[in-house]
Design a protein around this motif. Structure first.
Motif, PDB file in Angstrom:
ATOM      1  N   LYS A  51      36.360  31.361  68.676  1.00 29.91           N
ATOM      2  CA  LYS A  51      37.793  31.632  68.678  1.00 29.91           C
ATOM      3  C   LYS A  51      38.070  33.128  68.544  1.00 29.91           C
ATOM      4  O   LYS A  51      38.949  33.671  69.221  1.00 29.91           O
ATOM      5  N   VAL A  55      40.101  35.283  71.385  1.00 27.40           N
ATOM      6  CA  VAL A  55      41.341  35.992  71.054  1.00 27.40           C
ATOM      7  C   VAL A  55      41.246  37.451  71.476  1.00 27.40           C
ATOM      8  O   VAL A  55      42.198  38.018  72.037  1.00 27.40           O
ATOM      9  N   GLY A 129      47.679  27.577  71.711  1.00 26.74           N
ATOM     10  CA  GLY A 129      48.315  27.665  70.406  1.00 26.74           C
ATOM     11  C   GLY A 129      48.807  29.066  70.144  1.00 26.74           C
ATOM     12  O   GLY A 129      49.048  29.838  71.074  1.00 26.74           O
ATOM     13  N   LYS A 130      48.938  29.391  68.879  1.00 28.97           N
ATOM     14  CA  LYS A 130      49.459  30.694  68.488  1.00 28.97           C
ATOM     15  C   LYS A 130      48.569  31.838  68.958  1.00 28.97           C
ATOM     16  O   LYS A 130      49.051  32.858  69.439  1.00 28.97           O
ATOM     17  N   ASP A 131      47.259  31.669  68.843  1.00 25.53           N
ATOM     18  CA  ASP A 131      46.316  32.740  69.168  1.00 25.53           C
ATOM     19  C   ASP A 131      45.596  32.553  70.492  1.00 25.53           C
ATOM     20  O   ASP A 131      45.038  33.501  71.042  1.00 25.53           O
ATOM     21  N   ARG A 133      45.526  31.244  74.515  1.00 25.15           N
ATOM     22  CA  ARG A 133      46.330  30.972  75.710  1.00 25.15           C
ATOM     23  C   ARG A 133      45.479  30.215  76.722  1.00 25.15           C
ATOM     24  O   ARG A 133      44.334  30.553  76.965  1.00 25.15           O
TER      25      ARG A 133
END
Length: 230
Positions: A51, A55, A129-131, A133
């Motif tokens: 992750k 990011v 999600g938030k972090d 794409r």
């Protein structure tokens, strides 16, 4: 005399291919490293690292970069992913490179290898999600390994080897090989940037794909040398 000429031609061509010992080293080294990564993924020991890398990669956001990544991945989506590989083999066959054409089809087998491994691993794909794409696309199968990367290494890797061996004009040969190797190098970052695969999926696919390609090289060299000696 004809046999001597064939042998000299084969020796000349084989100089442009990876050595058998090096190919065997890539074959077993890639499998070993792939197995190690598979264990880490199965134990869920790389999720945080995956992750964090994703990011950072997706933070480099620009319209033309995304467009380039989409174009890079285009070759690996159906229907083109099912039309282009046999078309490449057909070109070789028509050009009377029959053994090379058969191996070009065999290189397409990397896609089947991906399907088999996916059926066992069943790793969830990245979720937007938030972090993270995720660019919309029709995705098949689970996340590990990356079918795109595996297929590209097999199909376009073999094409690069054949181009380096068969294309005589030096400049054209270099341009074609550079284009193919660039496509292979770019497909991994593309899958991460678009949010379709985790970095570990991509890295493992390069390892397994390289092993598969090396196996093809070893087998091809043996069959080709036997034909020359017959």
């Amino acid at each position: 005399m004809l046999l001597a000429k064939q042998r000299r031609a084969w020796r000349s061509q084989s100089m442009t291919m990876p050595g058998t010992r090096r190919a065997v080293g890539v074959l077993f080294g890639g499998i070993a490293c792939f197995a190690a990564r598979t264990v880490l993924v199965a134990r869920k020991q790389v999720e945080a690292i995956d992750k964090a890398i994703m990011v950072r990669v997706q933070a480099i956001h620009h319209p033309w970069i995304e467009r380039a990544m989409v174009v890079t991945s285009w070759f690996g989506f159906p229907p083109q992913s099912r039309i282009l590989p046999p078309a490449y083999a057909a070109v070789l066959w028509i050009a009377r490179f029959r053994l090379e054409a058969v191996f070009q089809l065999a290189a397409w087998g990397a896609a089947l290898l991906s399907t088999i491994v996916k059926s066992f691993m069943r790793r969830p794909r990245p979720v937007a999600g938030k972090d993270v794409r995720v660019v919309a696309a029709t995705l098949e199968g689970s996340s590990f390994p990356s079918g795109h990367v595996l297929s590209y290494v097999g199909i376009y890797g073999w094409m690069a080897i054949m181009a380096n061996q068969l294309i005589r004009p030096l400049l054209l040969r270099r341009v074609v090989v550079a284009a193919l190797t660039t496509l292979i190098a770019a497909i991994g970052p593309s899958r991460i940037y678009l949010g379709h695969h985790w970095p570990t999926d991509v890295a493992a696919s390069y390892l397994l794909g390289s092993s598969y390609l090396a196996a093809l090289v070893v087998l091809y060299r043996r069959l080709k040398s036997r034909r020359v000696l017959e």
